[in-house]
Design a protein around this motif. Sequence first.
Motif, PDB file in Angstrom:
ATOM      1  N   GLU A  86       0.467  -1.463  -0.196  1.00  0.00           N
ATOM      2  CA  GLU A  86      -0.055  -0.196  -0.177  1.00  0.00           C
ATOM      3  C   GLU A  86       1.218   0.989   0.108  1.00  0.00           C
ATOM      4  O   GLU A  86       1.185   2.157  -0.351  1.00  0.00           O
ATOM      5  N   ARG A  88       3.679   1.260  -1.171  1.00  0.00           N
ATOM      6  CA  ARG A  88       4.845   1.242  -2.735  1.00  0.00           C
ATOM      7  C   ARG A  88       2.800   2.250  -3.881  1.00  0.00           C
ATOM      8  O   ARG A  88       3.610   2.644  -4.549  1.00  0.00           O
ATOM      9  N   SER A  89       1.843   1.478  -3.287  1.00  0.00           N
ATOM     10  CA  SER A  89       0.749   2.302  -4.207  1.00  0.00           C
ATOM     11  C   SER A  89       1.263   3.781  -4.391  1.00  0.00           C
ATOM     12  O   SER A  89       1.097   4.310  -5.270  1.00  0.00           O
ATOM     13  N   VAL A  90       0.900   4.569  -3.217  1.00  0.00           N
ATOM     14  CA  VAL A  90       0.870   5.693  -2.884  1.00  0.00           C
ATOM     15  C   VAL A  90       2.827   6.512  -3.866  1.00  0.00           C
ATOM     16  O   VAL A  90       2.646   7.034  -4.678  1.00  0.00           O
ATOM     17  N   GLU A  92       5.418   5.015  -5.748  1.00  0.00           N
ATOM     18  CA  GLU A  92       4.921   4.752  -6.983  1.00  0.00           C
ATOM     19  C   GLU A  92       4.431   4.842  -7.970  1.00  0.00           C
ATOM     20  O   GLU A  92       4.675   5.243  -9.218  1.00  0.00           O
ATOM     21  N   GLY A  93       3.256   5.473  -8.091  1.00  0.00           N
ATOM     22  CA  GLY A  93       1.780   6.489  -8.258  1.00  0.00           C
ATOM     23  C   GLY A  93       2.565   7.808  -8.562  1.00  0.00           C
ATOM     24  O   GLY A  93       2.714   7.890 -10.005  1.00  0.00           O
ATOM     25  N   GLU A 198      -0.003   7.627 -13.193  1.00  0.00           N
ATOM     26  CA  GLU A 198       0.124   7.636 -10.971  1.00  0.00           C
ATOM     27  C   GLU A 198      -2.052   6.246 -11.158  1.00  0.00           C
ATOM     28  O   GLU A 198      -1.518   5.500 -10.165  1.00  0.00           O
ATOM     29  N   ARG A 202      -1.346   2.866  -9.731  1.00  0.00           N
ATOM     30  CA  ARG A 202      -2.104   2.913  -7.722  1.00  0.00           C
ATOM     31  C   ARG A 202      -2.981   1.185  -8.048  1.00  0.00           C
ATOM     32  O   ARG A 202      -2.954   0.129  -7.161  1.00  0.00           O
ATOM     33  N   GLN A 203      -3.050   1.165  -9.404  1.00  0.00           N
ATOM     34  CA  GLN A 203      -4.377   0.133  -9.374  1.00  0.00           C
ATOM     35  C   GLN A 203      -4.062  -1.571  -9.671  1.00  0.00           C
ATOM     36  O   GLN A 203      -4.328  -2.221  -9.174  1.00  0.00           O
ATOM     37  N   ALA A 206      -2.987  -2.772  -6.543  1.00  0.00           N
ATOM     38  CA  ALA A 206      -3.810  -2.699  -5.657  1.00  0.00           C
ATOM     39  C   ALA A 206      -4.026  -3.886  -5.949  1.00  0.00           C
ATOM     40  O   ALA A 206      -4.850  -4.995  -5.087  1.00  0.00           O
TER      41      ALA A 206
END
Length: 219
Positions: A86, A88-90, A92-93, A198, A202-203, A206
């Motif tokens: 989670e 990383r999602s922020v 790397e987005g 982005e 993020r998708q 997820a």
Amino acid sequence: MSPRTTDRQTVADEAYTVMRRAIRSGDLMPGERLVETDLAERWGLGRNAVRTSLARLEQDGLVERSPFRGARVRVISEAEAVEILEARSVLEGLAARHAAGRVTPEGLEELRALLRRMEEHSRAGDLLASSDVNSQLHRRIVELAALPIVARLIDGLHAQNVRHQFRTVLAPGRAAQSLQEHRAIVDALATGDGDTAEAAMRQHLAHVVETLRSLQKPR
């Protein structure tokens, strides 16, 4: 600082880099025992440099040491793995957003070449090789973003998540889905649309979280 002290520091830094890279790549796997003499012989390092590196890696949260069991590569829990993904999602987005505005035609060709390699490995059934190229693609996007602080934070998160990364790529159907998601990310970068890039990154992450959580459920 004397030249001798500088030399010792350089050797210690090199040892730390080698061992950290080995943990991140899975060459040293979670739970693996870390014996100073073995590590020193394996990479041609001094035992003092290895000992210093183990202490630094413990501070990084990558190694754990106990009086009776010695040092081991730390095994993170699945709850920690989800939290890492989670985060990383922020990050790397954010990297994908910036990369969309900075990527060159040459950079895009590099990314598309990596996609082709992922597809070739997946078609051959070599999912671990595909996962390795997957990591290279993510790393290249972060490099294209040119955000050094974000890159450093992401590198730390990647290093702790090897075991879970391998588990998710082996989930049935995940390799094909992952390939589609990475194509969407690269296509978004090609348009220069930071919002879309982005969102696509993020998708993707997820969906990795969803896969990991599904693997935790009792069969």
